[in-house]
Design an enzyme around this catalytic site. Structure first.
Site, mmCIF file in Angstrom:
data_model
loop_
_atom_site.group_PDB
_atom_site.id
_atom_site.type_symbol
_atom_site.label_atom_id
_atom_site.label_comp_id
_atom_site.label_asym_id
_atom_site.label_seq_id
_atom_site.Cartn_x
_atom_site.Cartn_y
_atom_site.Cartn_z
ATOM 1 N N ARG A 34 82.334 -40.389 -71.332
ATOM 2 C CA ARG A 34 80.940 -40.762 -71.279
ATOM 3 C C ARG A 34 80.709 -42.287 -71.159
ATOM 4 O O ARG A 34 81.512 -42.780 -71.661
ATOM 5 C CB ARG A 34 80.013 -40.125 -72.488
ATOM 6 C CG ARG A 34 80.210 -38.720 -72.385
ATOM 7 C CD ARG A 34 78.999 -38.183 -73.429
ATOM 8 N NE ARG A 34 79.222 -36.735 -73.195
ATOM 9 C CZ ARG A 34 78.653 -35.798 -72.407
ATOM 10 N NH1 ARG A 34 78.434 -36.309 -71.293
ATOM 11 N NH2 ARG A 34 79.061 -34.472 -72.473
ATOM 12 N N GLU A 100 82.165 -53.930 -62.146
ATOM 13 C CA GLU A 100 82.595 -54.672 -63.438
ATOM 14 C C GLU A 100 83.897 -54.571 -63.705
ATOM 15 O O GLU A 100 84.636 -55.251 -64.259
ATOM 16 C CB GLU A 100 81.315 -54.495 -64.376
ATOM 17 C CG GLU A 100 79.960 -55.093 -64.161
ATOM 18 C CD GLU A 100 79.000 -54.584 -64.998
ATOM 19 O OE1 GLU A 100 79.719 -53.914 -66.408
ATOM 20 O OE2 GLU A 100 78.033 -54.572 -65.051
ATOM 21 N N HIS A 105 86.269 -46.051 -60.602
ATOM 22 C CA HIS A 105 85.627 -44.826 -61.379
ATOM 23 C C HIS A 105 84.339 -44.427 -60.356
ATOM 24 O O HIS A 105 83.848 -45.397 -59.638
ATOM 25 C CB HIS A 105 84.956 -45.593 -62.584
ATOM 26 C CG HIS A 105 84.490 -46.550 -62.640
ATOM 27 N ND1 HIS A 105 84.974 -47.963 -62.300
ATOM 28 C CD2 HIS A 105 83.206 -47.077 -62.609
ATOM 29 C CE1 HIS A 105 84.407 -49.004 -62.188
ATOM 30 N NE2 HIS A 105 83.029 -48.442 -62.376
ATOM 31 N N HIS A 107 81.001 -42.899 -60.851
ATOM 32 C CA HIS A 107 79.736 -42.465 -61.921
ATOM 33 C C HIS A 107 79.141 -41.046 -61.330
ATOM 34 O O HIS A 107 78.852 -40.979 -60.443
ATOM 35 C CB HIS A 107 78.585 -43.595 -61.690
ATOM 36 C CG HIS A 107 79.056 -44.918 -62.205
ATOM 37 N ND1 HIS A 107 78.487 -45.616 -63.342
ATOM 38 C CD2 HIS A 107 79.634 -45.960 -61.463
ATOM 39 C CE1 HIS A 107 79.061 -46.928 -63.547
ATOM 40 N NE2 HIS A 107 79.649 -46.890 -62.383
HETATM 41 P P1 5GP Z 1 80.679 -50.825 -62.767
HETATM 42 O O1 5GP Z 1 82.283 -51.396 -62.688
HETATM 43 O O2 5GP Z 1 80.700 -49.459 -61.883
HETATM 44 O O3 5GP Z 1 79.835 -51.967 -62.136
HETATM 45 O O4 5GP Z 1 80.337 -50.367 -64.105
HETATM 46 C C1 5GP Z 1 81.450 -50.077 -65.322
HETATM 47 C C2 5GP Z 1 80.899 -49.263 -66.162
HETATM 48 O O5 5GP Z 1 81.539 -48.995 -67.256
HETATM 49 C C3 5GP Z 1 79.421 -49.443 -66.774
HETATM 50 O O6 5GP Z 1 78.474 -48.332 -66.529
HETATM 51 C C4 5GP Z 1 79.700 -49.679 -68.359
HETATM 52 O O7 5GP Z 1 78.824 -49.389 -69.053
HETATM 53 C C5 5GP Z 1 81.009 -48.757 -68.289
HETATM 54 N N1 5GP Z 1 81.889 -49.190 -69.501
HETATM 55 C C6 5GP Z 1 82.442 -50.574 -69.788
HETATM 56 N N2 5GP Z 1 83.157 -50.613 -70.650
HETATM 57 C C7 5GP Z 1 83.144 -49.312 -71.186
HETATM 58 C C8 5GP Z 1 83.952 -48.763 -72.271
HETATM 59 O O8 5GP Z 1 84.749 -49.429 -73.068
HETATM 60 N N3 5GP Z 1 83.916 -47.405 -72.548
HETATM 61 C C9 5GP Z 1 83.060 -46.778 -71.696
HETATM 62 N N4 5GP Z 1 82.980 -45.241 -71.966
HETATM 63 N N5 5GP Z 1 82.301 -47.246 -70.575
HETATM 64 C C10 5GP Z 1 82.503 -48.418 -70.378
#
Ligand code: 5GP
Length: 121
Positions: A34, A100, A105, A107
């Site tokens: 999650r 980020e 990953h 979603h």
């Molecule tokens: P993106 O790289 O697609 O922009 O977003 C990274 C996603 O990872 C974000 O939705 C953020 O909330 C999630 N995220 C970042 N750090 C952690 C973590 O330590 N644990 C979890 N479960 N999700 C994380």
């Protein structure tokens, strides 16, 4: 394309067990857990266990069994979560995609109407 992988990214730490996670499903090649900051009632991240930085890296270089394992995890998540009415699967990639965490990953977001795919930049 430079697909250099940073082994200190937060999802690598989750895979090594250095940071806890709320696991939804796991197999030999993928982990689903999650999102820590959910955008909807269902917000699960599916990641490969291998060192891939992005969707295009994974699609280009992951072995067939890794790709099959990853998609099997996607199937299990969608079967187990409340997404019968639909969901959105997305992978933010590099700068323009506002990625980020530099570990691929996917979603899986759902459990409520999600609106249009993109808002104006
Ligand atoms: P993106 O790289 O697609 O922009 O977003 C990274 C996603 O990872 C974000 O939705 C953020 O909330 C999630 N995220 C970042 N750090 C952690 C973590 O330590 N644990 C979890 N479960 N999700 C994380």
């Amino acid at each position: 394309m430079d697909f250099t992988y940073d082994p200190e990214n937060i999802f690598a730490k989750i895979l090594r067990g250095e940071i806890p996670n709320d696991t939804v499903y796991e197999n030999d090649h993928a982990l689903a857990f999650r999102d820590i900051n959910p955008q909807a009632p269902v917000h699960v991240l599916v990641i490969p266990k291998g060192p891939y930085v992005s969707l295009d890296h994974f699609a280009a270089e992951a072995a067939p069994e890794e790709q099959l394992g990853f998609m099997a995890a996607v199937a299990e998540v969608c079967r187990g979560e409340a997404v019968a009415n639909g969901f959105r699967a997305l992978s933010n990639t590099r700068r323009d995609g506002v990625q980020e965490v530099p570990h691929f990953h996917l979603h899986i977001i759902g459990g409520r109407p999600l609106g249009r795919m993109l808002s104006p930049a």
